[in-house]
Design an enzyme around this catalytic site. Structure first.
Site, short mmCIF file in Angstrom:
data_model
loop_
_atom_site.label_atom_id
_atom_site.label_comp_id
_atom_site.label_asym_id
_atom_site.label_seq_id
_atom_site.Cartn_x
_atom_site.Cartn_y
_atom_site.Cartn_z
N SER A 6 25.29 29.23 -27.21
CA SER A 6 26.53 29.31 -26.56
C SER A 6 27.90 29.18 -26.41
CB SER A 6 25.97 28.84 -25.13
OG SER A 6 25.52 27.36 -24.92
N THR B 299 28.33 27.38 -20.76
CA THR B 299 30.08 26.93 -21.62
C THR B 299 29.74 24.97 -21.64
OG1 THR B 299 31.14 28.61 -20.86
CG2 THR B 299 32.16 26.05 -21.32
N THR C 119 32.93 28.34 -25.11
CA THR C 119 32.56 28.92 -25.27
C THR C 119 32.38 30.19 -26.02
OG1 THR C 119 31.12 30.45 -23.11
CG2 THR C 119 33.34 30.42 -23.14
N ARG D 101 35.74 41.66 -23.73
CA ARG D 101 35.32 41.16 -22.71
C ARG D 101 35.75 39.52 -22.89
NH1 ARG D 101 31.77 35.88 -20.58
NH2 ARG D 101 32.40 36.83 -18.10
N VAL D 102 36.41 38.93 -21.92
CA VAL D 102 36.31 37.69 -21.97
C VAL D 102 36.76 36.12 -20.29
CG1 VAL D 102 38.59 36.13 -21.54
CG2 VAL D 102 38.61 37.91 -23.22
N GLY D 103 36.24 35.38 -20.42
CA GLY D 103 35.81 35.19 -19.19
C GLY D 103 36.21 34.73 -18.39
N ASP D 104 35.90 33.85 -17.72
CA ASP D 104 36.17 32.21 -16.96
C ASP D 104 37.21 30.82 -18.02
OD1 ASP D 104 33.92 31.46 -17.12
OD2 ASP D 104 34.83 30.20 -15.52
N THR E 77 30.80 26.67 -15.28
CA THR E 77 29.91 27.26 -16.25
C THR E 77 29.55 28.34 -15.31
OG1 THR E 77 28.26 26.74 -17.82
CG2 THR E 77 28.00 25.55 -15.94
N GLY E 78 28.79 29.41 -16.19
CA GLY E 78 27.97 30.11 -15.76
C GLY E 78 29.34 32.28 -15.42
N GLY F 203 31.98 33.99 -15.49
CA GLY F 203 32.55 34.13 -15.29
C GLY F 203 33.52 34.93 -14.30
#
Ligand code: ASP
Length: 331
Positions: A86, A188, A206, A216-219, A239-240, A242
């Site tokens: 991850s 993350t 992450t 795709r881009v997360g938080d 974490t989690g 995003g």
């Protein structure tokens, strides 16, 4: 009475074991209901891989180093782990089979740097730091971020984790996109630290959600979502899922709540409650966890689903894993 009373300790987690680099057992500290005041320096990071990461961060902090250097060195441990599914190049790929990396870093002067959708570079956190220190920008993405990295001494790395490849091939059979809560299809490493000078910094890195849509881009690389540091107030990381963290500007919210005198624990909890208010029943299907640290050296965490934990290292906490309280009860 502090929650220290309910700690579950393991002798194997003593400083001697840590300094010889032997295995770090996952001793879990029971629910941290209240923030415990700590001496400086202090480092905390998400999930149990935070235990190993904290060791490298602590080496810098305990030698009077800067929190910024500590968090970079700390999260690099996870990025360099060739088995982590991850974080870093070993992470699970997107739905087209490419591992893409997101990371950001922030120091005590509101300086910040970030990279997203970065491929084939081993240490995205160091590229993010270079964006912060060498450019007038905050965020570089995709091929531009990779080009910047290559121009600044990073090299292309084609490493493919056989375990991730195997998991991807199994996923291809049904091609279902179904994040599994707390299972390693996302997790993350976020790390926040206070150095001996009392300055705060944070880092977050992450490979993002497994089998995500390409691009795709997360938080995690977004300042104010996956990480925020305000040296006057405190720091937080997430974490989690995003998308859910971005929706509420999660870590900025946590820091602003601490500005309003919420303890780190209360601030993390309030941010999770904001999510519950907005997303209602949908919160059953995803995980989000926050950790936070304030200028007094108090820390805390809160999450949606049971199962989130975080690692803490200070002068009086010899790198222990704390179990976060959750909105949903344990089954
Ligand atoms: N927050 C990360 C993301 O959404 C993943 C995680 O922490 O589980 O990309």
């Amino acid at each position: 009475m502090t929650s220290r009373r309910s700690f579950i300790k393991t002798a194997a987690l003593g400083a001697g074991v840590i300094s010889t680099g032997q295995s770090l057992q996952s001793a879990v500290v029971e629910n941290q209901h209240k923030s415990v005041p700590m001496n400086k320096p202090l480092v905390l990071s998400t999930w149990d891989f935070g235990l190993k990461a904290n060791v490298d961060a602590w080496a810098i902090l305990s030698a009077k180093g800067r929190a910024l250097d500590a968090v970079e060195a700390g999260v690099k441990v996870a990025e360099n782990d060739l088995h982590s599914l991850s974080v870093g190049l070993a992470g699970l790929p997107d739905r087209e089979g490419h591992t893409t990396l997101d990371a950001c870093i922030m120091d005590e002067h509101y300086n910040c740097g970030s990279v997203a959708f970065l491929e084939k570079i081993k240490n995205p956190i160091s590229v993010a730091r270079m964006v912060m220190e060498k450019t007038p920008h905050i965020m570089l993405v995709g091929s531009g971020a990779q080009q910047f990295a290559l121009e600044n001494g990073f090299t292309l790395d084609d490493y493919k984790n056989p375990e991730a490849q195997k998991a991807y091939e199994a996923w291809l059979v049904e091609k279902q996109y179904k994040p599994v809560i707390n299972i390693e299809n996302h997790d993350t490493i976020g790390m926040i630290a206070m150095d001996m000078q009392g300055n705060l910094s944070g880092a977050c890195t992450t490979s993002g959600l497994a089998y995500k849509v390409r691009g795709r881009v997360g938080d995690s690389p977004i300042i104010g979502a996956g990480l925020y540091v305000d040296n006057e107030i405190g720091a937080a990381t997430a974490t989690g899922t995003g998308e859910e963290v971005i929706r509420i500007a999660g870590t900025h919210l946590v820091v602003e709540l601490m500005r309003q005198k919420y303890s780190p624990y209360e601030a993390c909890k309030e941010a999770v409650m904001r999510m519950v208010k907005i997303r209602k029943e949908k919160t059953k299907d995803f995980q989000v966890g926050f950790i936070a640290l304030n200028k007094a050296g108090e820390f805390g965490a809160y999450c949606l689903q049971p199962g989130f934990n975080y690692a803490v290292f200070s002068n009086n906490i010899a790198n222990e894993l704390f179990k976060s309280d959750s909105y949903y009860p344990e089954q």
